[in-house]
Every structure is written in structure tokens, then in C-alpha cells.
Scaffold this motif. Structure first.
Motif, PDB file in Angstrom:
ATOM      1  N   GLY A 199      -7.275   2.019   1.105  1.00 37.22           N
ATOM      2  CA  GLY A 199      -6.799   2.699  -0.101  1.00 37.22           C
ATOM      3  C   GLY A 199      -6.322   1.710  -1.149  1.00 37.22           C
ATOM      4  N   PRO A 200      -5.942   2.223  -2.322  1.00 33.78           N
ATOM      5  CA  PRO A 200      -5.485   1.330  -3.383  1.00 33.78           C
ATOM      6  C   PRO A 200      -4.162   0.659  -2.992  1.00 33.78           C
ATOM      7  CG  PRO A 200      -5.113   3.626  -3.989  1.00 33.78           C
ATOM      8  CD  PRO A 200      -5.892   3.643  -2.698  1.00 33.78           C
ATOM      9  N   HIS A 222      -4.435  -5.699  -8.573  1.00 35.61           N
ATOM     10  CA  HIS A 222      -5.044  -4.537  -7.930  1.00 35.61           C
ATOM     11  C   HIS A 222      -6.016  -4.957  -6.839  1.00 35.61           C
ATOM     12  CE1 HIS A 222      -3.058  -1.974 -10.708  1.00 35.61           C
ATOM     13  NE2 HIS A 222      -3.511  -2.703 -11.715  1.00 35.61           N
ATOM     14  N   THR A 223      -5.827  -4.347  -5.700  1.00 36.20           N
ATOM     15  CA  THR A 223      -6.679  -4.675  -4.562  1.00 36.20           C
ATOM     16  C   THR A 223      -6.741  -3.448  -3.664  1.00 36.20           C
ATOM     17  OG1 THR A 223      -7.024  -6.240  -2.766  1.00 36.20           O
ATOM     18  CG2 THR A 223      -4.742  -5.676  -3.260  1.00 36.20           C
ATOM     19  N   THR A 224      -7.382  -3.631  -2.521  1.00 36.44           N
ATOM     20  CA  THR A 224      -7.393  -2.507  -1.582  1.00 36.44           C
ATOM     21  C   THR A 224      -6.621  -2.897  -0.339  1.00 36.44           C
ATOM     22  OG1 THR A 224      -9.491  -3.357  -0.787  1.00 36.44           O
ATOM     23  CG2 THR A 224      -9.578  -1.482  -2.303  1.00 36.44           C
ATOM     24  N   CYS A 225      -6.109  -1.900   0.323  1.00 35.16           N
ATOM     25  CA  CYS A 225      -5.295  -2.141   1.503  1.00 35.16           C
ATOM     26  C   CYS A 225      -6.194  -2.581   2.661  1.00 35.16           C
ATOM     27  CB  CYS A 225      -4.563  -0.864   1.877  1.00 35.16           C
ATOM     28  SG  CYS A 225      -3.734  -0.977   3.467  1.00 35.16           S
ATOM     29  N   CYS A 276       0.863  -1.178   0.000  1.00 39.33           N
ATOM     30  CA  CYS A 276       0.000   0.000   0.000  1.00 39.33           C
ATOM     31  C   CYS A 276       0.902   1.231   0.000  1.00 39.33           C
ATOM     32  CB  CYS A 276      -0.860  -0.025   1.265  1.00 39.33           C
ATOM     33  SG  CYS A 276      -1.669   1.546   1.601  1.00 39.33           S
ATOM     34  N   GLU A 277       0.530   2.217  -0.800  1.00 36.59           N
ATOM     35  CA  GLU A 277       1.357   3.425  -0.877  1.00 36.59           C
ATOM     36  C   GLU A 277       1.488   4.079   0.482  1.00 36.59           C
ATOM     37  OE1 GLU A 277       0.261   6.254  -3.908  1.00 36.59           O
ATOM     38  OE2 GLU A 277       0.230   4.591  -5.375  1.00 36.59           O
ATOM     39  N   HIS A 306      -1.485  -2.952  -4.205  1.00 35.81           N
ATOM     40  CA  HIS A 306      -1.321  -4.077  -5.129  1.00 35.81           C
ATOM     41  C   HIS A 306      -0.759  -5.277  -4.390  1.00 35.81           C
ATOM     42  CE1 HIS A 306       2.668  -2.129  -5.497  1.00 35.81           C
ATOM     43  NE2 HIS A 306       3.091  -3.364  -5.591  1.00 35.81           N
TER      44      HIS A 306
END
Ligand code: ANZ
Ligand code: ZN
Length: 818
Positions: A484-485, A476-479, A437-438, A487
Motif C-alpha cells: 500500500g501507499p 512517496h513509496t509503497t509499503c 505505512c498507514e 512514505h
């Protein structure tokens, strides 16, 4: 008389066993438990008889223990993820999942024809979601415990398999799977911290008396513990130190140069301007070399002077610093103090570059010329200032103490073992359950979201990158933390992770809520007998011990060693080669079963050689075993006919009967000893063959055999035959009128009183020549036997003087005369 038709009776009894569920293992029972486990196969093709050997050995153990009254767990499954299956699938242009599941179907059919006592309700397939969900759980547990981490570094890369490999999967610089020379790559990868368990893995080996010594030695060597010291050598003129590791602090006065691994960042930090070009050229050259060859003992020692000197902290001497090809960056501190007088590699290097060789240890007696050959043994310290005269073993202690007091360094223990690299750039494996997650960085997938499913619609040809990189849908998934976005991790786990815990899953194979039940595994484990190939000595067997120890420390299991006893079986060769599809020399069990029946196949595999030894397949050999089985069958049904015949049979229990009964009980005793005393199945079967010959003799010679004796023989013989040739034994048991199944019967006890011989026949020799025989009571002592022999040879002895008599127990008396 009834003919032997294995194809008819084998299928029939297999069906009965299945219908009556005789091999379903109750989870608990009043009986003591016994867990018999064979290493499960990779379903990358069909099975050949080499695989079958493993399962037959396991089945003998399982059947024998059942007959001893144990509640036996004997499961089977498939190590179904991984390169072999994936590569085969690619070669056949089929999806790995289909390829694998199709193979499993075939293998299951092959195995079922062998009549093995597996509890099929417990079958485990590692590539199914309900299994790999829990492999991912194992990963999470290690992650939470700080034992799974990601780090960048130089890794082993197989250019053919297109993936990284763990150190354990590199054999002599080659890929353990495909034999391709392994190269190096610099990648960020996931590791399991097996090094934290180095000491526990060593210590545990001392508590495994039931493991073959050579396997324990291989593990000890792989873990590679060394004790010594780390010492800082200041660099002359710079505010820098070189930290080295040595197992021989007693030789520190003999250091004449320092050597640093080419991969060490220190090299470029230390090199002087005028040496830079030469050093860079050297580094470029070494980078192309094979790391395993480069650092082998025989390899040519090469290096370049960095233009700098270090100071020996103990005597203040200035010594040149080299970068050298024989230093491993990953071991110790990646740098050494070189003592050419006492280390072969340093000696070779010093000779090449004209460096001084300074003796600091001499033999306890005599002299040694270190200019000719390094002295690597213990001895007496010389040229070592205040330590002169000390024994070198004491010197190690004293110098280490001194180094610590002065703050030059500290005592240190090093292990050769490296952390287990578990990520793979391939498709056919369990996805590593983390997301990136960013905002939050690395986030583990919560347990409730497992499994992270392996997507099926993916182009999976190996490219060097994980094929999952290509699946946008997967990536692609969510945290799970911030929503949040994010991967997903696109790499999959090494299949050795799957197999590192499968023996636990067999206990609760259908549990949807947890990988296994702690109470249940604590009942069933450790595995009482594990059977498999020695090729896993430092792979699967080390990884499984590690994972068990982690689960033990985390409180999930109550034992810290998974396999109490280990047996490593030998391989089957054909035409001088280990059986393999590529060599075209595989023998298919199906073909053999069709021709001879599985009882013959089982017996032949066991009879070929001691099971731990490699053996060569021989068509005449299986023929021979088949003939034996038929003779045994014929004798058996002849006995049944005699028992059922009109005639009374002899009532008498004469010499012949006593002798045959003695042989029967001696065989029962022997087979038990052969099985329990180390898997001597080949001699157990030889015992059966010998008895069968004696039985033939009796049946031929005796006009009216004793029915009581025949009844006893038919009963006991079927019982002891049943682990080896279970179908035939079941048929026999039925045909002597038993209503039970023989697989549920008890192993027969031998009758000690039957074993006593009443009379023995002893050869009588005079001066080494045979002169006759004498029959003596079996319990006569040596003196009595000698007297009887002399008595029997009265004629030859007349007028002679007896100078000596020798007795070879049970065999002969030699009378020496003048
Ligand atoms: C000085 C010395 C003198 C050494 C002597 C040996 C004999 P093991 O037993 O395998 O642990 N060494 C240390 N780190 C190294 C590295 N990264 N690459 C190559 N060699 C390395 O071996 C430990 C010994 O191997 C150490 O002790 C060091 O050489 C060398 F008479 O130090 B010795
Ligand atoms: Zn996040």
C-alpha cells in the motif's frame, strides 16, 4: 658530489612504489598481521599540517611494522557525509556531493605527495552509495535487535546547524561543531539503545591496557555509573508515590524535603490549587533557562513549594515537596530526597528557603557543624533510629536491605549515559531506511532494497526540517509489507553512524554482497594501532565500541573491542592558536613540500615535540631540520665516494672506528626502543642527529676512513632512516647499489658486541677541583677505578690524608683529602 634535490627524488620513488604496487595489502599472508589505522578526515576543505601529523605518525608505525616482517593493513578514507561538508557547500553555493568529491580529489593529491604507505585500493568514502548502503544495513541490524527505536522527547537543538544533536555532541551547553548555545526542542526522533551496553562498555575498558588512561577515564565518567537505591515516598493525602533515586540510602533519616525536576509531569499532578500560579510561573521561567547551566553545581538553586507533603517511609516524617531547578528530569527518576546536612546542592537550597538541616552522619572522630557546611564524607550514622552507630558504608547496605524487605523500594544502578540520538534534520547523510505505512506503521526497508538513495535534486538549505521533506519523489513509496501507499523517513543519520563501522569496511571495501566478510575481519581486527585526536574520546570512540559490541553479540564479528591500542596525538598550533582556516593561521603541507620536500616535513612534524603533546609550528624549526637532512645527505654521499675511491682506505679498525661503530649500533638500538616504547619519534630523530654529528667528526678527522665501516654505516643508516624520510632513504639505498626497494627490507638488528665500550675516560677531582683525567677499562669496577684515579693524582695527594672518595659512574672520581 650528488646534490640533495627532494623534489626530484620524492616524485620518482612515489611513482616506483605505485607501479610496483608495494603497498597493496594481500588479504592473507604467512606473515603475522598488523592493522595500523588513522582516523579518517572530514573532507570539508584542504588539509593543513595539523592533519598531516596524524597520518605521518600512522605511516611511521606502518613502515616500521612492515620492516619488522608484518603483513600491514594501512588504509585511508573520508568521513564524507555530515554538517561540515554540507555547511561549506552551502557557503560556496555548490551541491554537497560535488563539493565533497572535489575536496577528496584535492586531499588525495595532498596525501599522495606525503609518501604514505596507504593501500589506495581500499579507499572508503562514506557518502558513496556502495558505502552508505551498508550504514543503512547497520541500522537495520540494530532495528531488528530492538536497539533502534523512535521516541518523542526533549532533545538538544542547535539553532545554527538547524538540527538535533546527541548528548555527546553538546560540550558545556554548546554545539560541538559550531559553538552555538544549544536549545531544547520536543521532537520524535530515532535513537540507538547504547544504554543497553553501558555495563559492557565499562567492562571492556578494563581490557584495554593499550589505551591512554585519560581517554578511558573520560569514557567512564561519560557512562557515569552510580549504585544506590530507588525508594517510594508516599504523598500525604493522595494515592500517589514519588519514586526517588539516591546513592546515599544511609542518609534517609536526614531527609527534610523532596525535590522534583521542572519537566516532570508529577509537578502539575501534585501542585495544590493555591500554589498553581506560582509554580506555573516558575516552570515558564525555567523553560527559558539553559539546562546545562541550570543544573551545574555553581548555579543558584531555586524552586517553589507545591503545597504538598510526602511521608518518609522509614520514620513517618512529613516533608514538603518542591519543584527545583537543579533536578534533572533525565537522570535517575527525576526526583530526589533532599538531605541538606550531607549534600551541597540540597544544603544551598535549604539555606535559601529556610528548610531544616538534620545531621544523620557524623565524622568518625570529632564534631561537624552541618549548619555551616554539609558533611559529605563517610562516617557514623546518628539520629537514624535502629541504624544508629553503624558505619555509613555498612549503613548503605543495611538500609537498602531494609527498604527491599519492607517493599519501599529496591537497589538500583543508574548511568549518566543516554541513548544515542541518531536522526538529523539535514540533507547530507544516509537516509534512515524505514517507511511509514498507514496500515503497518513503521516498516524497515528490506535489505535487498538497499540503498535508500539520497536524492540529488533537492533544495538542501537548512530550514529546521529535513530537506528530504521537500522531495515528493523521495517521500512517496509503497509499503514493503502490504504494498500500500507509504512514505519514507525523511531524516538522515548522524555521521557518527557512518564512522562507527568504517574500520570494518576497509577489510572488504569492494564487496557488493555484504558490508564485510566475517572471516576476513576476524583475521584483521581488532585494529592493532589506532591513531587520532583526543576530541573523539566520548564520541567516535564510544560509538565505535558500541557498534562493534552489537555486531559481536549478533555474531557478525568475533571480537568485542575494535581498537586494541590507541594513540592520541597532540595538535599543531601556530601563533598561539590551534590551526584553523578562520584564524588564518594554517600551514599548508603543499607549500612546505614544495620548499623543503616531504621528507623534511615528515621529520619536522615528528621532531617538534613528543607526538602526544601539542606543539607550536616554527618556521625556523623546519629550516633547522632541513639543514640537518642536507648534512646527513652530504655525509652519506661523501661515504659513497670514499667507498668507491681508488685509495685502499685504512685496513685498520682502530679506536675511532670502534667508537663510531658503537655509536651506530647504539643508535639502532635506541631508535627501536624509542618507537616501541611509546612513539618517542622526536628522541629517535634526535638520535639520528647526534649520530650524524659523530659521523661528520669522523669523516673530517680521518684521512683514510675504513671502507668496511663506511659500507656498514651506509647500509644501516638508510634502513633506519627509511620510516622517517622514506624517499631519501630509497635513493640512498639505490645509490649504494642495492637492487631491492628499501621499503621491502627488514629493520636492522643491532650488534650487542659492538655496544661494549672498551675504555672510558673518567675525570679526576681532588676536593672538587679538576686535577686530570684517567682512561680506564670499561669493565673495571668501582674500587679499581678509584684506585686508578688515586694513582693518577699521586702528586697532589703527597703528604695528605684521603678521607673519602666518590665515584660518579662513567664520569668522575672525587678524592677528598685533609
Ligand atoms: C540523597 C543524598 C544524600 C544524595 C546525600 C547525595 C548525598 P550521582 O553520584 O551523580 O549518581 N540525584 C538523584 N537524581 C537526581 C537528579 N535527577 N537530578 C539531580 N540530582 C539527582 O548522584 C546521585 C545523587 O544525586 C543522589 O543521591 C541524589 O541525591 C542526587 F548526602 O540522594 B542523593
Ligand atoms: Zn503497509
Amino acid at each position: 658530489m650528488k646534490e640533495y634535490r627532494p623534489q626530484e627524488i620524492e616524485g620518482k620513488w612515489q611513482k616506483v612504489w605505485e607501479e610496483k604496487k608495494v603497498f597493496d595489502t594481500p588479504q592473507y599472508s604467512d606473515k603475522p598481521k598488523y592493522y595500523a589505522l588513522v582516523m579518517f578526515p572530514y573532507p570539508s576543505g584542504t588539509l593543513h599540517v595539523g592533519h598531516v601529523k596524524n597520518y605521518v605518525i600512522g605511516d611511521i608505525v606502518a613502515r616500521y611494522k612492515r620492516m619488522q616482517g608484518y603483513n600491514v593493513l594501512h588504509p585511508f578514507g573520508y568521513d564524507a557525509f555530515g554538517l561540515p561538508a554540507e555547511n561549506a557547500a552551502i557557503a560556496h553555493k555548490i551541491h554537497p556531493k560535488k563539493w565533497t568529491l572535489d575536496n577528496i580529489k584535492v586531499i588525495r593529491g595532498q596525501i599522495k605527495k606525503l609518501g604514505i604507505t596507504y593501500d589506495w585500493n581500499r579507499e572508503v568514502i562514506t557518502c558513496t552509495e556502495d558505502y552508505y548502503k551498508w550504514t543503512q544495513w547497520v541500522f537495520l541490524k540494530l532495528y531488528e535487535a530492538g536497539l533502534a527505536y523512535k521516541k518523542p522527547g526533549a532533545v538538544n537543538w542547535c539553532p545554527s546547524c538547524q538540527t538535533v544533536l546527541a548528548n555527546e555532541q553538546v560540550k558545556d551547553g554548546k554545539c560541538e561543531r559550531c559553538g552555538t548555545t544549544v536549545t531544547m526542542k520536543y521532537l520524535e526522533q530515532w535513537y540507538f539503545k547504547i544504554t543497553d551496553y553501558a555495563e559492557k562498555l565499562l567492562e571492556g575498558l578494563d581490557r584495554l591496557p593499550g589505551w591512554p588512561e585519560h581517554v578511558k577515564t573520560m569514557q567512564r565518567n561519560w557512562i557515569g555509573k552510580s549504585t544506590g537505591a530507588e525508594v517510594d515516598f508516599p504523598v500525604d493525602g493522595l494515592d500517589k508515590k514519588i519514586r526517588i533515586f539516591t546513592t546515599r540510602p544511609d542518609t534517609i533519616y536526614g531527609v527534610t524535603f523532596m525535590a522534583i525536576a521542572p519537566e516532570s509531569p508529577l509537578v502539575l499532578e501534585l501542585v495544590t490549587e493555591d500554589k498553581k500560579k506560582e509554580v506555573e510561573e516558575f516552570l515558564a521561567k525555567v523553560a527559558l533557562e539553559d539546562r546545562f547551566k541550570r543544573t551545574s553545581l555553581e548555579a543558584k538553586k531555586e524552586g517553589v513549594f507545591l503545597g504538598r507533603y510526602a511521608i518518609n517511609p522509614l520514620n513517618g516524617e512529613k516533608i514538603p515537596i518542591y519543584v527545583a531547578n537543579y533536578i534533572l528530569y533525565e537522570y535517575g527518576t527525576g526526583a530526589i530526597m533532599a538531605v541538606p546536612a550531607h549534600d551541597q546542592r540540597d544544603f544551598d537550597f535549604a539555606k535559601t528557603y529556610g528548610l531544616p538541616i538534620k545531621q544523620v552522619i557524623k565524622p568518625k572522630d570529632g564534631e561537624w557543624n552541618v549548619e555551616e557546611k554539609p558533611y559529605e564524607e563517610e562516617g557514623i550514622m546518628v539520629n537514624s533510629g535502629p541504624f544508629d552507630g553503624l558505619e555509613s558504608t555498612k549503613g548503605i547496605e543495611e538500609v537498602s536491605k531494609y527498604i527491599e524487605e519492607k517493599g519501599y523500594g529496591k537497589r538500583s544502578v543508574q548511568y549518566k549515559l543516554r541513548d544515542w540520538l541518531i536522526s538529523r534534520q539535514r540533507y547530507w547523510g544516509a537516509p534512515i531506511p524505514v517507511v511509514y505505512c498507514e496500515k503497518c506503521g513503521i516498516v524497515p526497508v528490506p535489505e535487498k532494497d538497499l540503498p535508500v538513495k539520497l536524492p540529488e535534486n533537492v533544495e538542501f538549505l537548512p530550514t529546521g526540517q529535513s530537506p528530504l521533506t521537500l522531495s515528493e519523489e523521495f517521500k512517496h513509496t509503497t509499503c514493503p509489507k502490504c504494498g500500500g501507499p507509504a512514505h519514507r523517513e525523511v531524516e538522515t543519520m548522524d555521521t557518527f553512524v557512518d564512522s562507527s563501522w568504517y574500520y570494518l569496511r576497509y577489510v572488504n571495501p569492494k564487496d557488493d554482497d555484504k558490508p564485510f566478510d566475517t572471516k576476513d575481519v576476524n583475521y584483521w581486527l581488532p585494529v592493532d594501532q589506532y591513531i587520532g585526536g583526543v576530541e573523539h574520546a566520548v564520541l567516535h570512540l564510544l560509538y565505535s565500541r558500541f557498534i562493534t559490541k552489537v555486531l559481536y553479540d549478533l555474531g557478525y564479528v568475533g571480537f568485542d573491542e575494535p581498537f586494541k591500542n590507541l594513540f592520541t596525538q597532540g595538535m599543531i598550533y601556530k601563533d598561539g592558536w590551534k590551526m584553523s582556516k578562520s584564524k588564518g593561521n594554517v600551514v599548508s603541507p603543499d607549500e612546505m613540500i614544495e620548499k623543503y620536500g616531504t621528507d623534511t616535513l615528515r621529520m619536522y612534524i615528528l621532531f617538534m615535540a613528543p607526538p602526544e603533546k601539542d606543539a607550536e609550528w616554527n618556521d625556523a624549526g623546519i629550516e633547522g631540520v632541513h639543514r640537518f637532512i642536507k648534512r646527513l645527505w652530504n655525509n652519506y654521499y661523501k661515504m659513497i665516494e670514499l667507498i668507491n675511491s681508488e685509495g685502499a682506505g685504512t685496513k685498520e679498525f682502530g679506536k675511532e672506528e670502534k667508537s663510531l661503530r658503537r655509536k651506530l649500533h647504539a643508535m639502532i638500538k635506541k631508535i627501536r626502543e624509542d618507537i616501541e616504547g611509546g612513539f618517542k619519534f622526536n628522541t629517535a630523530i634526535a638520535g639520528l642527529m647526534e649520530f650524524n654529528n659523530q659521523l661528520s667528526d669522523y669523516l673530517e678527522k680521518t684521512a683514510t676512513p675504513n671502507k668496511e665501516l663506511l659500507r656498514e654505516i651506509t647500509e644501516k643508516l638508510a634502513l633506519i632512516l627509511s620510516p622517517f624520510a622514506p624517499h631519501m632513504a630509497e635513493e640512498m639505498w639505490h645509490d649504494i647499489g642495492k637492487e631491492s626497494l628499501i621499503v621491502e627490507e627488514r629493520w636492522p638488528e643491532y650488534d650487542p658486541s659492538a655496544l661494549k665500550e672498551e675504555e672510558i675516560t673518567v675525570v679526576v677531582q681532588v676536593n672538587g677541583k679538576v686535577r686530570g683525567k684517567v682512561v680506564v677499562p670499561a669493565d673495571a669496577n668501582e674500587e679499581e677505578i678509584k684506585q686508578m684515579a688515586i694513582e693518577s693524582a699521586k702528586k697532589q695527594l703527597e703528604g695528605k690524608q684521603i678521607v673519602n672518595t666518590f665515584y660518579v659512574p662513567g664520569k668522575l672520581v672525587n678524592i677528598v683529602i685533609k
